[in-house]
Enzyme design. Structure first.
Site, PDB file in Angstrom:
ATOM      1  N   HIS A  56      65.834 136.153 -39.767  1.00  0.00           N
ATOM      2  CA  HIS A  56      65.624 135.469 -38.725  1.00  0.00           C
ATOM      3  C   HIS A  56      66.330 134.559 -38.384  1.00  0.00           C
ATOM      4  O   HIS A  56      67.310 133.863 -39.263  1.00  0.00           O
ATOM      5  CB  HIS A  56      64.068 134.816 -38.908  1.00  0.00           C
ATOM      6  CG  HIS A  56      62.932 135.701 -38.639  1.00  0.00           C
ATOM      7  ND1 HIS A  56      61.718 135.521 -38.142  1.00  0.00           N
ATOM      8  CD2 HIS A  56      62.947 137.160 -38.858  1.00  0.00           C
ATOM      9  CE1 HIS A  56      61.122 136.414 -38.464  1.00  0.00           C
ATOM     10  NE2 HIS A  56      61.834 137.492 -38.666  1.00  0.00           N
ATOM     11  N   GLU A  58      66.437 131.145 -37.824  1.00  0.00           N
ATOM     12  CA  GLU A  58      66.051 130.022 -38.698  1.00  0.00           C
ATOM     13  C   GLU A  58      66.612 130.120 -40.196  1.00  0.00           C
ATOM     14  O   GLU A  58      67.042 129.408 -40.692  1.00  0.00           O
ATOM     15  CB  GLU A  58      64.631 129.598 -38.563  1.00  0.00           C
ATOM     16  CG  GLU A  58      64.042 129.172 -37.401  1.00  0.00           C
ATOM     17  CD  GLU A  58      63.425 130.527 -36.548  1.00  0.00           C
ATOM     18  OE1 GLU A  58      64.026 131.567 -36.887  1.00  0.00           O
ATOM     19  OE2 GLU A  58      62.566 130.290 -35.887  1.00  0.00           O
ATOM     20  N   CYS A  86      58.322 131.375 -37.300  1.00  0.00           N
ATOM     21  CA  CYS A  86      57.133 132.078 -37.940  1.00  0.00           C
ATOM     22  C   CYS A  86      56.957 131.561 -39.285  1.00  0.00           C
ATOM     23  O   CYS A  86      57.549 130.753 -39.871  1.00  0.00           O
ATOM     24  CB  CYS A  86      57.434 133.555 -37.939  1.00  0.00           C
ATOM     25  SG  CYS A  86      58.389 134.006 -39.482  1.00  0.00           S
ATOM     26  N   CYS A  89      59.883 131.250 -41.651  1.00  0.00           N
ATOM     27  CA  CYS A  89      60.955 130.212 -41.247  1.00  0.00           C
ATOM     28  C   CYS A  89      60.451 128.947 -41.539  1.00  0.00           C
ATOM     29  O   CYS A  89      60.979 128.048 -41.907  1.00  0.00           O
ATOM     30  CB  CYS A  89      61.210 130.482 -39.806  1.00  0.00           C
ATOM     31  SG  CYS A  89      62.025 132.077 -39.325  1.00  0.00           S
TER      32      CYS A  89
END
Lengths: 161, 161
Positions: A56, A58, A86, A89
């Protein structure tokens, strides 16, 4: 006032990264980390591009910042994400000791675009017996489960985090 | 009966990895992933060794399995961890579509050894205003936050996950 403007500039940068990433085979997510000493690192969602479900934006930004600065501790850093992080993260940010997280779109926006962030937040609120993915403890016997921690406690050279 | 024995064998393997990892500059955590077609991949905690706060054993195992099998989707796989996965690792497992997670030591064992897993679980249950790490939405104006998702929806070649 100045702080708010800066926040929004970095957030706009993260969002522009997200849009550009779509045209480069990535997911519609971007992130920017600003370290305590004002170094800026970018992250992109490369889940399908790199066959890495943990890539992801992040997480990618945290990894990039840590790699470049040679530390696993980003104390005082600020994370900007094009979308609400999420749980993966968010917990990654906690482990990295990020000071604060700002986002533009939220988990409902992500859900409307076809992503499971909101559902995964719900997972943590769901009673263990009803979860979609079972998570269970099994006994090894003879307290064997503590062996790694015993070895850790006995190691003089251990680096705590 | 057979299934239980297999579970415990892989769990013992994860725990042995964890203990050996301590003597190799890693944290006291190990993991094993068994894919739906019975391929086995190992993961080690390399947070301080690699300056990567996301390099928990479970995440490392997921990345290794995905990289080796050329997919971001481990549907049907089982994850074994020497210790209860933290929220980051649990959400990583959800994104990877892992079918089930089994662990030996739990979050309290980890806390007793000096690790913050239990505290990070509490973070998700803490009201937003009281959290140790602020997580806040900021507006970009003009619905600019939706631009990445608009680009995504317009892309015929997008790979959904």
């Amino acid at each position: 006032m100045e702080t708010t403007i800066t926040h929004q500039q970095f957030l706009a940068q993260a969002t522009e990264l997200a849009t550009r990433n779509v045209l480069n085979g990535g997911g519609p997510f971007g992130a920017v980390i600003v370290t305590a000493d004002d170094q800026v690192f970018e992250g992109l969602n490369r889940v399908t591009a790199n066959n890495d479900p943990t890539a992801h934006a992040e997480v990618t930004a945290i990894r990039a910042a840590c790699s470049a600065t040679g530390t696993f501790d980003l104390t005082g850093a600020t994370l900007y994400s094009s979308c609400e992080p999420c749980p993966m993260c968010l917990a990654s940010s906690l482990w990295a000791r990020v000071a604060g997280v700002y986002f533009a779109a939220d988990r409902q926006d992500a859900a409307a675009a076809g992503f499971d962030d909101a559902e995964f937040y719900d997972f943590f609120d769901t009673p263990v017996a009803e979860r979609s993915m079972p998570v269970a403890r099994l006994t090894l016997g003879d307290a064997g489960h503590l062996a790694p921690f015993t070895a850790w406690a006995a190691l003089d050279s251990r680096i705590e985090y």
